[in-house]
Design a protein around this motif. Structure first.
Motif, PDB file in Angstrom:
ATOM      1  N   LEU B 131       3.306   8.243   2.729  1.00 60.31           N
ATOM      2  CA  LEU B 131       3.504   7.195   3.722  1.00 60.31           C
ATOM      3  C   LEU B 131       4.451   6.151   3.146  1.00 60.31           C
ATOM      4  CD1 LEU B 131      -0.150   6.816   4.883  1.00 60.31           C
ATOM      5  CD2 LEU B 131       1.754   7.295   6.381  1.00 60.31           C
ATOM      6  N   PRO B 132       5.460   5.745   3.867  1.00 57.55           N
ATOM      7  CA  PRO B 132       6.391   4.757   3.308  1.00 57.55           C
ATOM      8  C   PRO B 132       5.664   3.458   3.006  1.00 57.55           C
ATOM      9  CG  PRO B 132       6.820   5.121   5.637  1.00 57.55           C
ATOM     10  CD  PRO B 132       5.834   6.152   5.228  1.00 57.55           C
ATOM     11  N   GLY B 133       5.901   2.965   1.812  1.00 58.51           N
ATOM     12  CA  GLY B 133       5.259   1.724   1.414  1.00 58.51           C
ATOM     13  C   GLY B 133       3.993   1.927   0.615  1.00 58.51           C
ATOM     14  N   LEU B 134       3.527   3.161   0.524  1.00 57.60           N
ATOM     15  CA  LEU B 134       2.315   3.424  -0.246  1.00 57.60           C
ATOM     16  C   LEU B 134       2.716   4.116  -1.536  1.00 57.60           C
ATOM     17  CD1 LEU B 134      -0.752   3.275  -0.121  1.00 57.60           C
ATOM     18  CD2 LEU B 134      -0.747   5.544   0.864  1.00 57.60           C
ATOM     19  N   PRO B 135       2.588   3.421  -2.656  1.00 55.75           N
ATOM     20  CA  PRO B 135       3.078   4.040  -3.898  1.00 55.75           C
ATOM     21  C   PRO B 135       2.131   5.120  -4.404  1.00 55.75           C
ATOM     22  CG  PRO B 135       2.130   1.885  -4.350  1.00 55.75           C
ATOM     23  CD  PRO B 135       2.027   2.077  -2.884  1.00 55.75           C
ATOM     24  N   THR B 136       2.687   6.266  -4.717  1.00 57.65           N
ATOM     25  CA  THR B 136       1.888   7.341  -5.308  1.00 57.65           C
ATOM     26  C   THR B 136       2.659   7.897  -6.487  1.00 57.65           C
ATOM     27  OG1 THR B 136       2.923   8.913  -3.815  1.00 57.65           O
ATOM     28  CG2 THR B 136       0.771   8.082  -3.179  1.00 57.65           C
ATOM     29  N   ARG B 137       2.008   8.775  -7.243  1.00 59.63           N
ATOM     30  CA  ARG B 137       2.692   9.340  -8.401  1.00 59.63           C
ATOM     31  C   ARG B 137       3.764  10.344  -8.004  1.00 59.63           C
ATOM     32  NH1 ARG B 137      -2.782   9.536 -10.871  1.00 59.63           N
ATOM     33  NH2 ARG B 137      -2.751   8.155 -12.663  1.00 59.63           N
ATOM     34  N   HIS B 138       3.636  10.913  -6.816  1.00 60.12           N
ATOM     35  CA  HIS B 138       4.563  11.973  -6.420  1.00 60.12           C
ATOM     36  C   HIS B 138       5.383  11.522  -5.222  1.00 60.12           C
ATOM     37  CE1 HIS B 138       1.172  13.930  -8.415  1.00 60.12           C
ATOM     38  NE2 HIS B 138       2.038  14.823  -8.822  1.00 60.12           N
ATOM     39  N   VAL B 338       1.683  -1.020   9.465  1.00 62.12           N
ATOM     40  CA  VAL B 338       0.630  -1.735   8.738  1.00 62.12           C
ATOM     41  C   VAL B 338       0.591  -1.287   7.279  1.00 62.12           C
ATOM     42  CG1 VAL B 338      -1.868  -1.992   8.532  1.00 62.12           C
ATOM     43  CG2 VAL B 338      -0.790  -2.167  10.758  1.00 62.12           C
ATOM     44  N   ILE B 339       0.719   0.025   7.064  1.00 64.60           N
ATOM     45  CA  ILE B 339       0.671   0.545   5.687  1.00 64.60           C
ATOM     46  C   ILE B 339       1.870   0.065   4.895  1.00 64.60           C
ATOM     47  CG2 ILE B 339       0.745   2.621   4.282  1.00 64.60           C
ATOM     48  CD1 ILE B 339      -1.820   2.606   5.513  1.00 64.60           C
ATOM     49  N   SER B 340       3.041   0.111   5.531  1.00 67.67           N
ATOM     50  CA  SER B 340       4.228  -0.227   4.749  1.00 67.67           C
ATOM     51  C   SER B 340       4.275  -1.709   4.436  1.00 67.67           C
ATOM     52  CB  SER B 340       5.498   0.223   5.467  1.00 67.67           C
ATOM     53  OG  SER B 340       5.736  -0.587   6.582  1.00 67.67           O
ATOM     54  N   GLU B 341       3.703  -2.539   5.321  1.00 68.24           N
ATOM     55  CA  GLU B 341       3.694  -3.968   5.003  1.00 68.24           C
ATOM     56  C   GLU B 341       2.805  -4.248   3.813  1.00 68.24           C
ATOM     57  OE1 GLU B 341       2.522  -6.005   8.524  1.00 68.24           O
ATOM     58  OE2 GLU B 341       4.519  -5.848   9.418  1.00 68.24           O
ATOM     59  N   GLY B 342       1.742  -3.463   3.674  1.00 70.26           N
ATOM     60  CA  GLY B 342       0.941  -3.560   2.457  1.00 70.26           C
ATOM     61  C   GLY B 342      -0.033  -4.709   2.421  1.00 70.26           C
ATOM     62  N   LYS B 343      -0.112  -5.486   3.512  1.00 74.19           N
ATOM     63  CA  LYS B 343      -0.996  -6.654   3.430  1.00 74.19           C
ATOM     64  C   LYS B 343      -2.449  -6.281   3.709  1.00 74.19           C
ATOM     65  CE  LYS B 343       1.735  -9.025   5.972  1.00 74.19           C
ATOM     66  NZ  LYS B 343       2.479  -9.949   6.782  1.00 74.19           N
ATOM     67  N   CYS B 344      -2.611  -5.276   4.569  1.00 75.19           N
ATOM     68  CA  CYS B 344      -3.959  -4.900   4.963  1.00 75.19           C
ATOM     69  C   CYS B 344      -4.243  -3.494   4.474  1.00 75.19           C
ATOM     70  CB  CYS B 344      -4.057  -4.895   6.489  1.00 75.19           C
ATOM     71  SG  CYS B 344      -4.999  -6.248   7.086  1.00 75.19           S
ATOM     72  N   ARG B 345      -4.923  -3.398   3.336  1.00 69.23           N
ATOM     73  CA  ARG B 345      -5.213  -2.051   2.832  1.00 69.23           C
ATOM     74  C   ARG B 345      -6.644  -1.991   2.362  1.00 69.23           C
ATOM     75  NH1 ARG B 345      -0.167  -0.448  -0.979  1.00 69.23           N
ATOM     76  NH2 ARG B 345       1.422  -0.486   0.625  1.00 69.23           N
ATOM     77  N   GLY B 351      -6.337  -1.997  -1.959  1.00 73.50           N
ATOM     78  CA  GLY B 351      -6.415  -3.334  -1.386  1.00 73.50           C
ATOM     79  C   GLY B 351      -7.854  -3.788  -1.277  1.00 73.50           C
ATOM     80  N   GLN B 352      -8.062  -4.839  -0.514  1.00 75.27           N
ATOM     81  CA  GLN B 352      -9.413  -5.382  -0.410  1.00 75.27           C
ATOM     82  C   GLN B 352      -9.886  -5.547   1.012  1.00 75.27           C
ATOM     83  OE1 GLN B 352     -11.728  -6.151  -2.645  1.00 75.27           O
ATOM     84  NE2 GLN B 352     -10.423  -5.234  -4.195  1.00 75.27           N
ATOM     85  N   SER B 353      -9.117  -5.033   1.972  1.00 79.08           N
ATOM     86  CA  SER B 353      -9.468  -5.311   3.366  1.00 79.08           C
ATOM     87  C   SER B 353     -10.659  -4.499   3.815  1.00 79.08           C
ATOM     88  CB  SER B 353      -8.291  -4.960   4.272  1.00 79.08           C
ATOM     89  OG  SER B 353      -7.102  -5.457   3.753  1.00 79.08           O
ATOM     90  N   THR B 354     -11.272  -5.009   4.890  1.00 82.92           N
ATOM     91  CA  THR B 354     -12.331  -4.226   5.518  1.00 82.92           C
ATOM     92  C   THR B 354     -11.721  -3.375   6.615  1.00 82.92           C
ATOM     93  OG1 THR B 354     -12.730  -5.922   7.161  1.00 82.92           O
ATOM     94  CG2 THR B 354     -14.029  -6.030   5.134  1.00 82.92           C
ATOM     95  N   THR B 355     -12.545  -2.463   7.145  1.00 81.92           N
ATOM     96  CA  THR B 355     -12.075  -1.589   8.220  1.00 81.92           C
ATOM     97  C   THR B 355     -11.585  -2.426   9.399  1.00 81.92           C
ATOM     98  OG1 THR B 355     -13.834  -0.109   7.532  1.00 81.92           O
ATOM     99  CG2 THR B 355     -12.703   0.441   9.559  1.00 81.92           C
ATOM    100  N   GLN B 356     -12.377  -3.445   9.762  1.00 79.66           N
ATOM    101  CA  GLN B 356     -12.035  -4.230  10.943  1.00 79.66           C
ATOM    102  C   GLN B 356     -10.686  -4.922  10.775  1.00 79.66           C
ATOM    103  OE1 GLN B 356     -13.799  -4.011  13.729  1.00 79.66           O
ATOM    104  NE2 GLN B 356     -12.058  -5.143  14.546  1.00 79.66           N
ATOM    105  N   GLN B 357     -10.412  -5.391   9.562  1.00 78.16           N
ATOM    106  CA  GLN B 357      -9.138  -6.064   9.342  1.00 78.16           C
ATOM    107  C   GLN B 357      -7.966  -5.120   9.560  1.00 78.16           C
ATOM    108  OE1 GLN B 357      -9.782  -7.528   5.397  1.00 78.16           O
ATOM    109  NE2 GLN B 357     -10.349  -9.563   6.105  1.00 78.16           N
ATOM    110  N   VAL B 358      -8.129  -3.879   9.106  1.00 76.54           N
ATOM    111  CA  VAL B 358      -7.050  -2.903   9.298  1.00 76.54           C
ATOM    112  C   VAL B 358      -6.863  -2.619  10.779  1.00 76.54           C
ATOM    113  CG1 VAL B 358      -6.274  -0.576   8.764  1.00 76.54           C
ATOM    114  CG2 VAL B 358      -7.497  -1.865   7.050  1.00 76.54           C
ATOM    115  N   VAL B 359      -7.994  -2.487  11.491  1.00 74.08           N
ATOM    116  CA  VAL B 359      -7.915  -2.200  12.930  1.00 74.08           C
ATOM    117  C   VAL B 359      -7.206  -3.343  13.648  1.00 74.08           C
ATOM    118  CG1 VAL B 359      -9.297  -1.907  15.003  1.00 74.08           C
ATOM    119  CG2 VAL B 359      -9.957  -0.755  12.915  1.00 74.08           C
TER     120      VAL B 359
END
Lengths: 370, 367
Positions: B131-138, B338-345, B351-359
């Motif tokens: 997903l763009p904005g989500l850093p992974t090893r690969h 939402v994922i690429s902005e990285g604020k709500c994870r 990250g530290q967000s709850t499910t509701q915050q992501v929704v």
């Protein structure tokens, strides 16, 4: 009907070897070897392709380190030995049985019918029931994972690889997966014993018992029984799909893994991939009566054979495992540090690690580090 | 008729002009009556299931999507899926579900597996991509794992031969292997994928996996434009960890598919974000792609920190399956933003967000 008799035969044979065997098979490393002054004889199968070169490398390093081992070399013959039904001769197998310890290079299985594969022959004749592969990140050789330090112990004789398949009707094939209490107990015992002797804190049993309730359930029951005897070691059970996911996300979560045959095959190769591939992975097969056959699991690489380009690390690290099994811990530690330091320094590296050294240069660098 | 479609097109283009940060280059032409609401069976499930399905419900409400949910309570400890739930799924043909917890080693067989067998959902699909904005090893991971869902090692045929010796049957049939191979190649063809890889262990299980490979090879001949190759499962896992960019579509029997899908999901960002579903000739059940962690840990349930992204992306797949592609696009764009902005994870993404915050963030990002 034939399958039931095969299992019964196997049970009787193993039971009788337990009763008649002079060694206690529940503590596999209980054989006391001679002190470091009297030499130990060990069998060596250099193998094919790059095998002879890397075997030479091992011999050189061991001599420089002063390891008291006399090597008995055996080669795969070009014709089938009727006593073993394969290209490995009866003498070779007898040699391993006698010496109790061996080192095997890569062997290319000849294509054709009418003979058993070489690995299968070794496994069946020497009753090698556990395959141990330590996987740790080599400092200095960067992969995507830096903090891997785990050991996979795989049951090697039964499970999905029993080779019992048949066609029920046209287009429908059945393959049998067999789990026995005896084999599961054996490998669980070895896993906990290994964890204890190597100072490991946690053993995880990998399974899919939520789907395969009876088979993996039996495996888990055996692991639990053995776990009770080792209260100082934490025991946990992980479902295999969770395990795969956790391994690729955070391999530092695992310590010692014990698994049935198929999962072991896949997970041990996965872990090898995490640390840099099969060219760097040592492996040791443990058999009944304290037999240990260390081997390099990579292929014979016929394209670079004879060109002094091969990487002997896998065979060297397997040799170190063999030394630890023989309780020659001092020399094992010496050689191990020398290998790690050579790779960490980065000056002498073979082509597969991204360097330009030859096998002989790399070997010499290790000897210098000793 | 043409005047109506012309107005429709005008409306669509007008909408495009007002949302200036996205140019829509695709317009979908619906058939008259396509907008009438469709019923979808919803099974919240166990553990984090109710949390994440609730997330989907909220987002669907916010989008005014033309679907309504028929909710049924099913738990993993039940011995069978209740008849009324099966009736509902058979009527609606589409179902969205959270994970059902399978007790380990107990006498109850997995309800997930039961559902798949009864509805004959023979293909399980997991789409693992970075997903763009989500850093992974690969990097550059975009793998679709298509897994045979009904037979193989999960046939559930086990018995104790003598005390201490247990046998489990792995059944491979030509019929099932052929249809999963056909589905895989069809998927690749319809989605413009270039390569299909068959995963097997035929050097050891010569007859069983050999039959699977034979079926794959036969189907491969009918699709000359798609490259076909085979890989042994242990080598496959090693390659996935080292060089995942070489894989495109993978077709596997049941057990290997489970492992490969979870490994691929792990390298691409974790099981909290990978969409997937099970599909058969008549029905489709959408759920979180990878099977690991679909019930989640108690701590995550208590703290409401489950990741709803996987189920949201799966519900986007469901919307496309129901032929509401525009809604699917909007949902996917919002989630990816939402994922690429990285604020709500949530916790599994660091990250530290709850499910509701992501929704809430997803709903805020909907156009």
């Amino acid at each position: 009907m034939t399958m039931a008799t095969t299992i019964a035969k196997r049970l009787i044979r193993n039971r009788s070897s337990q009763i008649l065997g002079t060694l206690n098979s529940t503590s596999p490393a209980s054989r006391t070897f001679c002190s470091s002054t009297t030499p130990i004889t060990a069998t060596m199968f250099p193998g094919d392709g790059i095998g002879p070169e890397i075997a030479e490398s091992v011999k050189q390093v061991f001599t420089t380190a002063g390891v008291p081992i006399n090597w008995e070399e055996h080669y795969v013959s070009t014709e089938i030995d009727p006593r073993t039904q394969s290209f490995l001769t009866w003498e070779s197998l007898e040699s391993v049985r006698r010496n109790k310890v061996g080192l095997k290079g890569p062997m290319a299985t000849p294509i054709g019918k009418g003979h058993r594969s070489l690995n299968l022959t070794l496994r069946k004749e020497l009753n090698l029931y556990a395959n141990v592969r330590p996987c740790y990140s080599l400092p200095g050789y960067k992969t995507r994972y830096d903090d891997v330090n785990l050991i996979t112990i795989r049951e090697n004789t039964e499970g999905e690889y029993s080779g019992l398949e048949h066609q029920v009707v046209r287009g429908v094939v059945e393959s049998l997966k067999i789990i026995t209490r005896q084999a599961s107990l054996r490998v669980a015992e070895y896993a906990f014993h290994y964890a204890k002797t190597h100072g490991r804190e946690r053993v995880s049993a990998i399974h899919k018992a939520n789907i395969m309730q009876k088979t993996d359930g039996l495996f888990l029951k055996c692991c639990r029984e053995v776990a009770e005897k080792y209260p100082e070691i934490t025991y946990e059970e992980v479902v295999i799909d969770n395990c795969c996911m956790m391994l690729v996300k955070n391999p530092a979560l695992f310590d010692v893994l014990v698994m049935p045959n198929l999962y072991g095959d896949i997970i041990s190769d996965l872990c090898a991939g995490l640390v840099g591939g099969l060219g760097l992975t040592p492996s040791c097969n443990i058999g009944e009566d304290g037999v240990a056959l260390a081997e390099a699991v990579h292929g014979s690489a016929p394209d670079i054979a004879g060109k002094n380009l091969a990487n002997p690390t896998a065979l060297l690290l397997s040799g170190v495992m063999m030394l630890r099994h023989l309780k020659l811990n001092e020399q094992a530690e010496q050689i191990h540090s020398a290998i790690i330091n050579t790779i960490a320094e980065g000056k002498y590296r073979t082509a597969d690690l991204g360097g330009t050294s030859t096998t002989t240069e790399f070997t010499k660098a290790i000897c210098d580090h000793l | 008729m043409s005047r109506r479609s012309l107005t429709l097109l005008k409306n669509l283009t007008r909408n495009t002009n007002t949302s200036c940060n996205q140019t829509r280059s695709v317009t979908y032409m619906p058939r008259p009556g396509d907008g009438s609401p469709r019923a979808v069976t919803l099974i919240p499930g166990d553990g984090i299931g109710p949390l994440v399905t609730n997330a989907v419900e909220q987002v669907m409400e916010a989008m005014h999507a033309p679907i309504y949910f028929e909710k049924y309570d099913v738990h993993g400890e039940m011995s069978r899926v209740p008849a009324e739930v099966m009736e509902s799924i058979r009527k609606n043909k589409v179902c969205l579900k959270g994970g059902l917890k399978t007790p380990v080693g107990g006498g109850v067989s997995s309800l997930n597996v039961q559902l798949r067998k009864e509805l004959d959902l023979f293909a399980s699909l997991v789409n693992c991509f970075n997903l763009p904005g989500l850093p992974t090893r690969h990097e550059n991971v975009d793998i679709v794992v298509i897994r045979e869902n009904t037979e193989g090692e999960y046939a559930g045929l086990e018995h104790e031969v003598v005390p201490g010796v247990v046998e489990s049957l792995k059944v491979i049939t030509k019929f099932c292997s052929e249809r999963i191979a056909k589905y895989a190649f069809e998927y690749a063809y319809l989605n413009n994928r270039k390569k299909v890889t068959a995963v097997h262990k035929a050097n050891i299980m010569k007859l069983a996996d050999g039959l699977f490979l034979e079926s794959c090879r036969e189907v491969a001949k009918k699709y000359p434009g798609i490259t076909y190759n085979e890989i042994i499962v242990d080598n496959c896992c090693m390659q996935l960890v080292a060089k995942p960019e070489q894989f495109d579509v993978m077709v596997t029997p049941n057990l290997y598919g489970n492992l490969v899908a979870n490994t691929a999901a792990g390298i691409a960002g974790g099981t909290g974000v990978m969409p997937g579903g099970n599909v058969g000739a008549d029905h489709a059940v959408f759920e979180q792609g990878a099977s690991a962690g679909n019930v989640g840990k108690d701590k995550i349930v208590r703290e409401n920190k489950a990741n709803p992204v996987a189920l949201l992306l799966s519900s986007a797949m469901m919307l496309r399956h129901l032929q509401f592609p525009s809604f699917a696009d909007r949902l996917e764009t919002a989630v990816k933003r939402v994922i690429s902005e990285g604020k709500c994870r949530t916790k599994d993404l660091g990250g530290q967000s709850t499910t509701q915050q992501v929704v809430d963030a997803v709903i805020a990002n909907l156009e």
